[in-house]
Design an enzyme around this catalytic site. Sequence first.
Site, PDB file in Angstrom:
ATOM      1  N   ARG A  66       0.824  -1.207   0.000  1.00 37.50           N
ATOM      2  CA  ARG A  66       0.000   0.000   0.000  1.00 37.50           C
ATOM      3  C   ARG A  66       0.857   1.255   0.000  1.00 37.50           C
ATOM      4  NH1 ARG A  66      -3.443  -1.123   3.914  1.00 37.50           N
ATOM      5  NH2 ARG A  66      -5.155  -1.764   2.551  1.00 37.50           N
ATOM      6  N   ALA A  67       1.966   1.225   0.726  1.00 36.02           N
ATOM      7  CA  ALA A  67       2.834   2.406   0.786  1.00 36.02           C
ATOM      8  C   ALA A  67       3.361   2.764  -0.592  1.00 36.02           C
ATOM      9  CB  ALA A  67       3.991   2.161   1.754  1.00 36.02           C
TER      10      ALA A  67
END
Length: 676
Positions: free
Chosen positions: A286-287
């Site tokens: 997600r980052a």
Amino acid sequence: MSSGVSAAPGVSHPGYPFSAVVGHADLRLSLLLNAVHPGIGGVLVRGEKGTAKSTVVRALAALLPVAGVVAGCRFSCDPAGPDPRCPDGPHAAPVPDTRPARLVELPVGATEDRLIGSLDLERALTEGVRAYQPGLLAAAHRGVLYVDEVNLLHDHLVDLLLDAAAMGRAHVEREGVSVSHAASFLLVGTMNPEEGELRPQLLDRFGLTVEVRAARDVDTRTEVVRRRLAFEADPAGFAATWADADAELAARIVAARSALPSVVLPDAELRRIAAVCAAFDVDGMRADLVLARTAVAHAAWRGAAAVEEEDVAVAARLALPHRRRRDPFDEPGIEQDQLEQALRDAAEQTEPDDDPTPDGPGGGAPDAADAPDSSGPDSSGQSPEGTGEAPRGGDQSRPPVRPDEGFRARVLEIAGVGEGAPGRRSRSRAGAGRALRSSQSQGAGIHVVGTLTAAAPFQRDRGRSGPGLVVRSGDVRRAVREGRESNLVLFAVDASGSMAARKRMSAVTGAVVSLLRDAYQRRDKVGLVTFRGGAAELALPPTSSVEAAVARLRDLRTGGRTPLADGLLRARKTLTTEKLRDPRRRALLVVVTDGRATVAVNRNGRTSNDPLADALRAASVIAADGVASVVVDCESGPVRLGLADRLAVALGATGLRLEELSADAVAGVVRAVRAA
């Protein structure tokens, strides 16, 4: 706080202008980038009270473009591309309309029905049809959803709104209603870390996080006060002064949105993003996605045609700090020099490696087994073991011992059913939660199925002739719900010399840290009483900031004699005071000791000759108060005196050995024998 829906402030009732906010550059930039690219995932604003968090968020709505909507659609469908699954559709020939961007506020006390919507009770009872009443997620579509004090919101509500923000849709399956509608919004949450943290799993769901603090510069603080006083004296005039600056920002948002699809993300910058995320060892992907979207949005905001290194640097500064938390008690944030070093290292990896070195002997990162062992003797050459009780001549404290991090505690729960603040520990009668049954006299809120079932047999006698049900007041049933409450968990920790053996104290503090971690996840308040030397000390008054308790525990010094009775009496005094402040919150006392007592209670200048008897009398007083207790026996060695067992009997408490406290060793829930 209002839970209604408001449009962007107009001229007649102007809000504080976005451009007039002093400082908070990262906060303003984060909000603007999310306005350009809502797919970033929202902003979490962390900061102390009185730092204009809410003011900045509310001012953002005035900058957002006017939304084109289908006339009469409760779900704000875009006339250019109506949602084919819209509950108010199908919109075969949509009539276009416009409205200002909405700012929807979700209060801490909101229910699930208010958030996602529910059965339209009025139509169900009057027309006999199943109809969906939209909630705040529908109202926030194509606008801003603002959650103040998001860390105090119920976990299941946080999960719902974050799922909707991530997927862009809300799904409702309840009370015979099955609905899916678009829910794309700019999610903004604000919180004061002093009132408790969000779980790392929830932190990761926010795209960007910003820390805000009040400026310490005198000139800056002066300007903040000057502008605020000017706004309060003449809101319309002050807003007019900043109207051009706000209009310029609004125009930049529209231009950046239009340019966003054409911004190029070069492969070199994509590799830089991946390298930075890998360097900070963040979990999942997600980052990487958030960094990529933020970098593209920042490039569009600058008016650039392609993403460059400066865009990646800004994105990393805003998207990575909160994702470094692996443990609830890790401090969020990254140092600027760490980020700069990671970017420099990433620059060397922006070109693909034609001859990568495989992992294995002689290549890659060093194996964890090769790392230095920090568990051996300390630099002073002392043995890992302590020597027991300190001499009577003084309080010879020892430095703090690092907690054993490998401990996972089993669940401690108070028996019975309470009515305390919502949480995740003990059973409670709640306004929200699982509906157990319907009742005429008990419960909260209307039990729809129970009400309709009660009214159905009498429809012919009541002369029903149309599609609606004839419902009388006697038919109304309330929902009896059972949820979970948070408790006050007060730790009374023996830090005397008899507990000071290094391995034992490491295990003790590790166990208590694991219990604190459990309290963090269950939304408890916690307090910490320690006793050593000549007296007990309230090391941490009851607070929702569990992190503060962990910090105090990790700094705990040991040594000296054992004032067990004084420790118990101090704990009782603390519990009594908290009962007056919050009578509905039940308390759980966790006493961590080997049961030895070497300091008697001093009464009116006279000291008892039997310290253990004093401790047992103090325990009996606590038992008479009805306090739920657990005694964790830390006694070790081949010969056991069983003093902690005697203390547990006097307290009416559940007794556990230190090794039994581990969830890995013994499964199940330990329920304290008394209910407060």
